[in-house]
Design a protein around this motif. Structure first.
Motif, PDB file in Angstrom:
ATOM      1  N   PHE A   1       0.725  -1.173  -0.103  1.00 23.10           N
ATOM      2  CA  PHE A   1       0.131   0.017  -0.043  1.00 23.10           C
ATOM      3  C   PHE A   1       0.825   1.183   0.094  1.00 23.10           C
ATOM      4  CE2 PHE A   1      -2.414   3.120   2.300  1.00 23.10           C
ATOM      5  CZ  PHE A   1      -3.600   3.418   1.350  1.00 23.10           C
ATOM      6  N   THR A   2       0.869   2.093  -1.001  1.00 23.98           N
ATOM      7  CA  THR A   2       1.736   3.226  -1.175  1.00 23.98           C
ATOM      8  C   THR A   2       1.275   4.451  -0.226  1.00 23.98           C
ATOM      9  OG1 THR A   2       2.022   2.728  -3.388  1.00 23.98           O
ATOM     10  CG2 THR A   2       2.736   4.735  -2.969  1.00 23.98           C
ATOM     11  N   THR A   3       1.975   5.256   0.358  1.00 26.77           N
ATOM     12  CA  THR A   3       1.716   6.246   1.205  1.00 26.77           C
ATOM     13  C   THR A   3       2.409   7.172   1.013  1.00 26.77           C
ATOM     14  OG1 THR A   3       3.149   5.468   3.058  1.00 26.77           O
ATOM     15  CG2 THR A   3       1.001   4.588   2.991  1.00 26.77           C
ATOM     16  N   GLY A   4       2.035   8.424   1.316  1.00 22.89           N
ATOM     17  CA  GLY A   4       3.166   9.548   1.782  1.00 22.89           C
ATOM     18  C   GLY A   4       3.977   9.279   2.759  1.00 22.89           C
ATOM     19  N   VAL A   5       4.886  10.438   3.164  1.00 23.98           N
ATOM     20  CA  VAL A   5       5.651  10.296   4.469  1.00 23.98           C
ATOM     21  C   VAL A   5       5.393  11.628   5.092  1.00 23.98           C
ATOM     22  CG1 VAL A   5       7.758   9.811   5.231  1.00 23.98           C
ATOM     23  CG2 VAL A   5       7.083   8.691   3.008  1.00 23.98           C
ATOM     24  N   THR A   6       5.335  11.212   6.720  1.00 27.52           N
ATOM     25  CA  THR A   6       5.074  12.578   7.386  1.00 27.52           C
ATOM     26  C   THR A   6       6.105  12.551   8.528  1.00 27.52           C
ATOM     27  OG1 THR A   6       3.574  11.558   9.263  1.00 27.52           O
ATOM     28  CG2 THR A   6       2.550  12.420   6.929  1.00 27.52           C
TER      29      THR A   6
ATOM     30  N   ASN B   1       4.282   6.945   8.464  1.00 29.30           N
ATOM     31  CA  ASN B   1       3.265   7.021   7.148  1.00 29.30           C
ATOM     32  C   ASN B   1       1.899   6.460   7.598  1.00 29.30           C
ATOM     33  OD1 ASN B   1       3.943   4.092   7.581  1.00 29.30           O
ATOM     34  ND2 ASN B   1       4.471   3.762   5.517  1.00 29.30           N
ATOM     35  N   SER B   2       1.749   6.323   8.649  1.00 31.26           N
ATOM     36  CA  SER B   2       0.021   5.728   9.174  1.00 31.26           C
ATOM     37  C   SER B   2      -0.803   6.908   9.162  1.00 31.26           C
ATOM     38  CB  SER B   2       0.241   5.163  10.578  1.00 31.26           C
ATOM     39  OG  SER B   2       0.650   6.043  11.465  1.00 31.26           O
TER      40      SER B   2
ATOM     41  N   THR C   1      -3.572   9.486   8.389  1.00 32.88           N
ATOM     42  CA  THR C   1      -4.848   9.162   7.542  1.00 32.88           C
ATOM     43  C   THR C   1      -5.948  10.120   7.841  1.00 32.88           C
ATOM     44  OG1 THR C   1      -4.745   6.798   7.633  1.00 32.88           O
ATOM     45  CG2 THR C   1      -6.636   7.815   6.975  1.00 32.88           C
TER      46      THR C   1
ATOM     47  N   LEU D   1       6.893   9.509  -1.657  1.00 34.38           N
ATOM     48  CA  LEU D   1       6.142   8.335  -1.476  1.00 34.38           C
ATOM     49  C   LEU D   1       7.113   7.143  -0.827  1.00 34.38           C
ATOM     50  CD1 LEU D   1       4.239   8.316  -4.863  1.00 34.38           C
ATOM     51  CD2 LEU D   1       3.596   9.408  -2.937  1.00 34.38           C
ATOM     52  N   TYR D   2       6.270   6.335  -0.162  1.00 32.77           N
ATOM     53  CA  TYR D   2       6.725   5.078   0.206  1.00 32.77           C
ATOM     54  C   TYR D   2       6.124   3.772  -0.106  1.00 32.77           C
ATOM     55  CZ  TYR D   2       9.680   2.773   4.087  1.00 32.77           C
ATOM     56  OH  TYR D   2      10.422   1.890   4.584  1.00 32.77           O
TER      57      TYR D   2
END
Ligand SMILES: Cc1cc2nc3c(=O)[nH]c(=O)nc-3n(C[C@H](O)[C@H](O)[C@H](O)COP(=O)(O)O)c2cc1C
Length: 167
Positions: A18-23, A40-41, A43, A154-155
């Motif tokens: 599952f591709t996410t952004g990174v914070t 990256n959790s 939401t 992205l991650y």
């Protein structure tokens, strides 16, 4: 490949699809001292009221800080800020490395600290937390947000990526 009983390493690997952004989640741990943690959790949760969530490992320093401090920043990283993600994914932080990486914290109008120069910077107030296995879900009410021009980091499957336009 279908799997019937997942091992924890297979589960971790599966989640990476599952591709996410990174914070970077930030908390002022003592006056003027900011602790950051790559996450990256992140939401979105609700529009009215304006709520987001982040899931934090009970072993993370960030966990006890969020329980105590009740206010945090979320900074969404740009594609050229991979080194910042790697830095805040480590336990050891120091001012020299932060200076070398060009990390500057900014205090927002509502008082939270965020990483300056990132794609999106939001201030949040913890309104509730929920234990979920070895993590806790922290629900934050968004107090202010600032957006900048740029592209996200992205991650995906344990690697950093950039977005490409679909032709
Ligand atoms: C891309 C990426 C995303 C991460 N997302 C999370 C997350 O959502 N929640 C979490 O607890 N840890 C996450 N981590 C791991 C933490 O950043 C890492 O354990 C960090 O050292 C914890 O810092 P602290 O214990 O000093 O607060 C992530 C790491 C990476 C590289």
């Amino acid at each position: 490949m279908p799997t019937s009983s997942l091992s924890s390493s297979e589960f971790r690997k599966a989640l990476g699809y599952f591709t996410t952004g990174v914070t970077v989640v930030t908390v002022e741990r003592e006056p003027g001292k900011i602790h950051g943690m790559t996450a990256n959790s992140f939401t979105s949760v609700s529009l009215d009221p304006m709520l987001i969530l982040v899931c934090v490992d009970h072993r993370a320093n960030m966990y006890s800080l969020l329980q105590k401090k009740k206010q945090f920043g979320v900074s969404v990283l740009k594609h050229n800020q991979q080194a910042i993600s790697e830095y805040f994914a480590k336990k050891e932080h120091n001012a020299e490395t932060e200076q070398r990486l060009g990390i500057h914290f900014r205090q927002t109008p509502s008082g939270a600290h965020v990483v300056d120069g990132t794609l999106l910077q939001m201030s949040c107030k913890v309104i509730s937390s929920h234990v979920a296995g070895d993590h806790s879900i922290f629900i934050g009410e968004v107090e202010d947000a600032e957006m900048e021009e740029g592209e996200p980091l992205l991650y995906f499957r344990g690697e950093y990526r950039k977005i490409a336009r679909h032709s």
